[in-house]
Write an enzyme that holds these catalytic residues in place. Structure first.
Site, PDB file in Angstrom:
ATOM      1  N   ARG A  37       6.268  -2.426   2.121  1.00 34.71           N
ATOM      2  CA  ARG A  37       5.553  -1.371   2.835  1.00 34.71           C
ATOM      3  C   ARG A  37       6.397  -0.918   4.015  1.00 34.71           C
ATOM      4  O   ARG A  37       7.127  -1.704   4.621  1.00 34.71           O
ATOM      5  CB  ARG A  37       4.200  -1.891   3.337  1.00 34.71           C
ATOM      6  N   LYS A  97       0.404  -8.107   4.673  1.00 37.24           N
ATOM      7  CA  LYS A  97      -0.982  -8.021   5.119  1.00 37.24           C
ATOM      8  C   LYS A  97      -1.609  -9.400   5.200  1.00 37.24           C
ATOM      9  O   LYS A  97      -1.362 -10.254   4.351  1.00 37.24           O
ATOM     10  CB  LYS A  97      -1.782  -7.144   4.156  1.00 37.24           C
ATOM     11  N   HIS A 133       6.643   5.827   1.169  1.00 32.36           N
ATOM     12  CA  HIS A 133       5.677   5.328   0.194  1.00 32.36           C
ATOM     13  C   HIS A 133       6.057   5.739  -1.223  1.00 32.36           C
ATOM     14  O   HIS A 133       5.853   4.981  -2.179  1.00 32.36           O
ATOM     15  CB  HIS A 133       4.277   5.845   0.534  1.00 32.36           C
ATOM     16  N   ARG A 137       8.550   3.357  -2.430  1.00 34.31           N
ATOM     17  CA  ARG A 137       7.892   2.095  -2.830  1.00 34.31           C
ATOM     18  C   ARG A 137       7.365   2.237  -4.255  1.00 34.31           C
ATOM     19  O   ARG A 137       7.507   1.321  -5.075  1.00 34.31           O
ATOM     20  CB  ARG A 137       6.774   1.780  -1.846  1.00 34.31           C
ATOM     21  N   HIS A 165       0.628  -7.130  -3.431  1.00 34.79           N
ATOM     22  CA  HIS A 165      -0.759  -6.795  -3.757  1.00 34.79           C
ATOM     23  C   HIS A 165      -1.549  -8.085  -3.974  1.00 34.79           C
ATOM     24  O   HIS A 165      -1.131  -8.942  -4.754  1.00 34.79           O
ATOM     25  CB  HIS A 165      -0.832  -5.961  -5.039  1.00 34.79           C
ATOM     26  N   TYR A 168       0.215   1.519 -12.052  1.00 34.26           N
ATOM     27  CA  TYR A 168       1.504   1.733 -12.720  1.00 34.26           C
ATOM     28  C   TYR A 168       1.436   1.495 -14.229  1.00 34.26           C
ATOM     29  O   TYR A 168       2.462   1.500 -14.896  1.00 34.26           O
ATOM     30  CB  TYR A 168       2.570   0.809 -12.119  1.00 34.26           C
TER      31      TYR A 168
END
Length: 317
Positions: A156, A180, A256, A259, A282, A291
């Site tokens: 990210r 995250k 992004h 990415r 993720h 995807y």
């Protein structure tokens, strides 16, 4: 009999925080969603812990009838799935009522991405500019390092611009990224990313050594910003300017989008979806499944190329 739904929600949130390191915003989102579900079920005289699949399906249908976007419905479903899996794991329920629920059709456009050739042109332009020894070379080397790291790891943009300065001291082809919820993941670096990183580090050290008042910073891409590192908006702006110089459409290029390109190109070349999920950071495979269109194309090609019946059909053409 007292409804223990709220108590179990609080236990679930504590588990998500303690065991999975969920961020405060994530916990607040789960709490809001589960409170909304509980309110809906209470209106039907059904306890949150006792809801059946049909009850939860009715809740999702009510969201659709109120005009909630498919993405919002999908988020509520994700919250339900996590919560009822928790109840099942804790022995509070003997089943998971969300197992048979279908995700809402999102009907959204596929994420913007870049072709391999476009990425190549962007990196080539950045390399050419970074090789120029004219004043300002450190900023040009920084841009090259940013792009190479981004395309090599798919991290990210917030993770990229805030990388610690200690990255320059490490050896080897792997990079530890803190994502995250403070979760760490290990990602491999390409040879070109390692080379760009070292070139940037050498000139950075040389300029610091020559400065009258060298600036010590804990960040790899340090600036005089409030955060102490390169603002992501500045990187995004500089990336669009680089795209223009590379002859690309700037509105289609962003950190992004790169990415997305990282993930799409990996899948198109045979990577497993679970591996890409891990590399992207993720927490849920459903996020990575945007995807799957890439996987579907590749699987069709595999079948058409390798299946005996497909080969036989080609012989008769």
């Amino acid at each position: 009999m007292r409804d223990l739904g709220r108590v179990h929600v609080e236990s679930f949130l504590e588990m998500m925080s303690a065991e999975r390191g969920a961020a405060a915003n994530t916990l607040q989102s789960y709490e809001r969603d589960l409170d909304d579900i509980r309110s809906f079920l209470n209106g039907r005289s059904i306890r949150l812990t006792e809801a059946a699949s049909a009850d939860l399906s009715a809740y999702l249908a009510s969201l659709a009838s109120q005009g909630f976007k498919p993405s919002s419905q999908a988020r509520r479903l994700a919250a339900m799935r996590q919560f009822y899996k928790f109840l099942y794991a804790e022995g509070i329920r003997t089943d998971d009522p969300t197992g048979v629920l279908d995700a809402p059709k999102k009907g959204r456009p596929l994420p913007k991405t870049m072709g391999v050739e476009e990425v190549g042109r962007l990196l080539s332009q950045a390399q050419t500019e970074a090789d120029d020894p004219a004043p300002g070379q450190l900023q040009r080397l920084r841009m090259l390092a940013l792009l190479e790291l981004l395309y090599a790891t798919g991290m990210r943009v917030s993770e990229l611009v805030s990388l610690p300065a200690g990255v320059l001291d490490q050896e080897g082809r792997f990079l530890m990224i803190r994502g995250k919820g403070n979760k760490e993941r290990l990602v491999p670096l390409s040879q070109s990313a390692i080379k760009a990183l070292k070139s940037y580090g050498r000139l950075l050290a040389a300029e610091n050594a020559a400065a009258k008042e060298p600036q010590e910073s804990p960040f790899l891409f340090s600036t005089a910003s409030k955060e102490g590192y390169l603002p992501r908006q500045v990187f995004a702006r500089d990336l669009k300017n680089l795209a223009i110089r590379a002859g690309l459409t700037p509105s289609l290029i962003s950190p992004h989008v790169m990415r997305h390109a990282f993930a799409s190109h990996l899948l198109a070349n045979g990577a497993d979806l679970r591996v890409v999920q891990e590399l992207l950071g993720h927490s849920d495979i459903s996020t990575t499944q945007i995807y799957t269109h890439v996987l579907e194309e590749r699987l069709q090609q595999l079948v058409q190329t390798h299946h005996p019946l497909a080969k036989q059909a080609k012989k008769h053409e």
